[in-house]
Design a protein around this motif. Sequence first.
Motif, PDB file in Angstrom:
ATOM      1  N   ASP A 140       0.643  -1.288  -0.074  1.00  0.00           N
ATOM      2  CA  ASP A 140       0.069  -0.080   0.095  1.00  0.00           C
ATOM      3  C   ASP A 140       0.746   1.240  -0.065  1.00  0.00           C
ATOM      4  OD1 ASP A 140      -2.439   1.563   0.311  1.00  0.00           O
ATOM      5  OD2 ASP A 140      -1.806   1.740   2.249  1.00  0.00           O
ATOM      6  N   ARG A 141       0.668   1.920  -1.040  1.00  0.00           N
ATOM      7  CA  ARG A 141       1.419   3.385  -1.220  1.00  0.00           C
ATOM      8  C   ARG A 141       1.355   3.989   0.137  1.00  0.00           C
ATOM      9  NH1 ARG A 141      -1.614   7.994  -4.630  1.00  0.00           N
ATOM     10  NH2 ARG A 141      -0.315   9.300  -3.298  1.00  0.00           N
ATOM     11  N   PHE A 142       0.238   4.239   0.775  1.00  0.00           N
ATOM     12  CA  PHE A 142       0.061   5.121   1.916  1.00  0.00           C
ATOM     13  C   PHE A 142       0.755   5.047   3.319  1.00  0.00           C
ATOM     14  CE2 PHE A 142      -3.987   5.685  -0.859  1.00  0.00           C
ATOM     15  CZ  PHE A 142      -3.819   7.095  -0.893  1.00  0.00           C
ATOM     16  N   HIS A 143       0.965   3.390   3.147  1.00  0.00           N
ATOM     17  CA  HIS A 143       2.100   3.045   4.313  1.00  0.00           C
ATOM     18  C   HIS A 143       3.211   3.482   4.195  1.00  0.00           C
ATOM     19  CE1 HIS A 143      -1.572   0.334   5.357  1.00  0.00           C
ATOM     20  NE2 HIS A 143      -0.897   0.154   6.580  1.00  0.00           N
ATOM     21  N   VAL A 144       3.772   3.407   2.756  1.00  0.00           N
ATOM     22  CA  VAL A 144       4.949   3.757   2.340  1.00  0.00           C
ATOM     23  C   VAL A 144       5.234   5.333   2.685  1.00  0.00           C
ATOM     24  CG1 VAL A 144       6.792   3.955   0.699  1.00  0.00           C
ATOM     25  CG2 VAL A 144       5.260   2.016   0.732  1.00  0.00           C
ATOM     26  N   GLN A 145       4.175   6.225   2.337  1.00  0.00           N
ATOM     27  CA  GLN A 145       4.416   7.603   2.498  1.00  0.00           C
ATOM     28  C   GLN A 145       4.147   7.758   4.098  1.00  0.00           C
ATOM     29  OE1 GLN A 145       1.537   8.171  -1.216  1.00  0.00           O
ATOM     30  NE2 GLN A 145       1.821  10.077  -0.112  1.00  0.00           N
ATOM     31  N   LYS A 146       3.511   7.115   4.817  1.00  0.00           N
ATOM     32  CA  LYS A 146       3.346   7.552   6.288  1.00  0.00           C
ATOM     33  C   LYS A 146       4.748   7.290   6.671  1.00  0.00           C
ATOM     34  CE  LYS A 146       0.863   6.259  10.353  1.00  0.00           C
ATOM     35  NZ  LYS A 146       1.945   6.182  11.218  1.00  0.00           N
ATOM     36  N   LEU A 147       5.483   6.500   6.451  1.00  0.00           N
ATOM     37  CA  LEU A 147       6.820   6.286   7.243  1.00  0.00           C
ATOM     38  C   LEU A 147       7.764   7.593   6.600  1.00  0.00           C
ATOM     39  CD1 LEU A 147       7.775   2.593   6.145  1.00  0.00           C
ATOM     40  CD2 LEU A 147       7.335   3.535   8.442  1.00  0.00           C
ATOM     41  N   ALA A 148       7.597   7.952   5.606  1.00  0.00           N
ATOM     42  CA  ALA A 148       8.128   9.271   5.418  1.00  0.00           C
ATOM     43  C   ALA A 148       7.723  10.449   6.153  1.00  0.00           C
ATOM     44  CB  ALA A 148       8.493   9.560   3.767  1.00  0.00           C
ATOM     45  N   TYR A 149       6.603  10.392   6.415  1.00  0.00           N
ATOM     46  CA  TYR A 149       5.904  11.752   7.034  1.00  0.00           C
ATOM     47  C   TYR A 149       6.452  11.491   8.517  1.00  0.00           C
ATOM     48  CZ  TYR A 149       2.671  12.270   3.175  1.00  0.00           C
ATOM     49  OH  TYR A 149       1.935  12.768   2.041  1.00  0.00           O
ATOM     50  N   ASP A 150       6.370  10.082   9.007  1.00  0.00           N
ATOM     51  CA  ASP A 150       6.867  10.006  10.613  1.00  0.00           C
ATOM     52  C   ASP A 150       8.285  10.434  10.640  1.00  0.00           C
ATOM     53  OD1 ASP A 150       4.416   8.952  10.868  1.00  0.00           O
ATOM     54  OD2 ASP A 150       5.242   7.028  10.803  1.00  0.00           O
ATOM     55  N   THR A 272      14.341   4.150   8.362  1.00  0.00           N
ATOM     56  CA  THR A 272      13.626   3.115   8.259  1.00  0.00           C
ATOM     57  C   THR A 272      12.733   3.106   6.960  1.00  0.00           C
ATOM     58  OG1 THR A 272      12.791   3.423  10.698  1.00  0.00           O
ATOM     59  CG2 THR A 272      11.188   2.261   9.134  1.00  0.00           C
ATOM     60  N   ILE A 273      12.660   4.155   6.443  1.00  0.00           N
ATOM     61  CA  ILE A 273      11.914   4.422   4.924  1.00  0.00           C
ATOM     62  C   ILE A 273      12.885   3.855   3.934  1.00  0.00           C
ATOM     63  CG2 ILE A 273      12.256   6.933   4.878  1.00  0.00           C
ATOM     64  CD1 ILE A 273       9.546   5.188   3.197  1.00  0.00           C
ATOM     65  N   SER A 274      14.126   4.271   3.837  1.00  0.00           N
ATOM     66  CA  SER A 274      15.060   3.720   3.034  1.00  0.00           C
ATOM     67  C   SER A 274      15.234   2.204   3.032  1.00  0.00           C
ATOM     68  CB  SER A 274      16.316   4.413   3.123  1.00  0.00           C
ATOM     69  OG  SER A 274      16.739   4.159   4.298  1.00  0.00           O
ATOM     70  N   ALA A 275      15.261   1.575   4.360  1.00  0.00           N
ATOM     71  CA  ALA A 275      15.439   0.081   4.336  1.00  0.00           C
ATOM     72  C   ALA A 275      14.141  -0.418   3.986  1.00  0.00           C
ATOM     73  CB  ALA A 275      15.599  -0.321   5.826  1.00  0.00           C
ATOM     74  N   THR A 276      12.893  -0.087   4.153  1.00  0.00           N
ATOM     75  CA  THR A 276      11.685  -0.328   3.566  1.00  0.00           C
ATOM     76  C   THR A 276      11.739  -0.447   2.239  1.00  0.00           C
ATOM     77  OG1 THR A 276      10.575   0.064   5.532  1.00  0.00           O
ATOM     78  CG2 THR A 276       9.206  -0.094   3.528  1.00  0.00           C
ATOM     79  N   ILE A 277      12.019   0.731   1.434  1.00  0.00           N
ATOM     80  CA  ILE A 277      11.955   0.513  -0.073  1.00  0.00           C
ATOM     81  C   ILE A 277      12.985  -0.406  -0.616  1.00  0.00           C
ATOM     82  CG2 ILE A 277      12.579   2.297  -1.748  1.00  0.00           C
ATOM     83  CD1 ILE A 277      11.111   4.572  -0.583  1.00  0.00           C
TER      84      ILE A 277
END
Length: 329
Positions: A140-150, A272-277
């Motif tokens: 889900d794209r919104f979960h990915v974006q949320k990590l960046a917002y966090d 976290t977001i970079s590792a996730t991607i």
Amino acid sequence: MFLDTHPISSKSLEKHYHIDGDQFGQQYKEHLSDYPEWDQKDHAQDWMIFPQNLGSQLSIDETSLSNGELYTILTNKAAKGQKGVLVAMIKGTRAEHVIAILKKIPEKERLKVEEITLDMAGSMNLIARQCFPKAVRVTDRFHVQKLAYDALQEMRIAHRWEAINEETNAIDNARWEKKEYIPLCFENGDSKKQLLARSRYLLFTSPENWSESQKQRAKILFAQYPDIQKAFSLTHKLRLIFSKTKDKGVAYTKLAHWYNEVTESGFNAFNTISATIYTHYKEILNFFDNRSTNASAESFNAKIKAFRTVLRGVRDVNFFLFRLAKIYA
């Protein structure tokens, strides 16, 4: 049937129809409905499955039903949140248990699933892979974006704590010197601490949607904290990749450039977001095939919570699930 499609609390019944709502509810449960003969009654609290509602595009998510008890929910996108949307509802999120229940659905039917949207939880990925092996998994794209917002908010909060400590020390110094403490304020009237606190919402919003006061506050914020400006630019670029890019190949290139920018920034909050991607980039890129998200699952979770609110909580879990199944399965 009216009660099955329009959940009404006992208090509302008593108010509008001048009857004992609690007694009527009990009568409905024991005599007027087919709850006593419900074929899933014996195991509903642990699991419910409705193979007839299986479709080519599914969503899988988790929700809290009562007292923090989590349930894994599988829904059919084609039903658009209406009758037939609920495919399965299983207590817990442990992959082995959920997989065992979903495999009660014939394999021939499960192999017809073409796409399934999910969040980045390892258990959800394992469930989707084991139960629907031919389905394309879409993060889900919104979960990915949320990590960046966090990550961005984490940086703002860190600076705010610094400002709070700075102000506390200044107040103490003024007290020792027997002087009145007057905080330094910017041209919009914010102190440093207020500036950081009041910038929270503007950092969630695209610049074109900022009000005039937000534009002024952002200008001051970015002048004082260039790292926040850089982090905001990164989150905004990620948002644009998902919202503006149509071609999957182009998205791959843009996401790779974005990943490099994050790495070069050196921001620990973005680890976290970079590792996730890096780990989920294939499933993330699958979004650009059909632009599918888990929004339908989130919407169904909201319906469950609203239903729970109308009934003033869940006292009888089995009967609550029966009513939920009557409406949505």
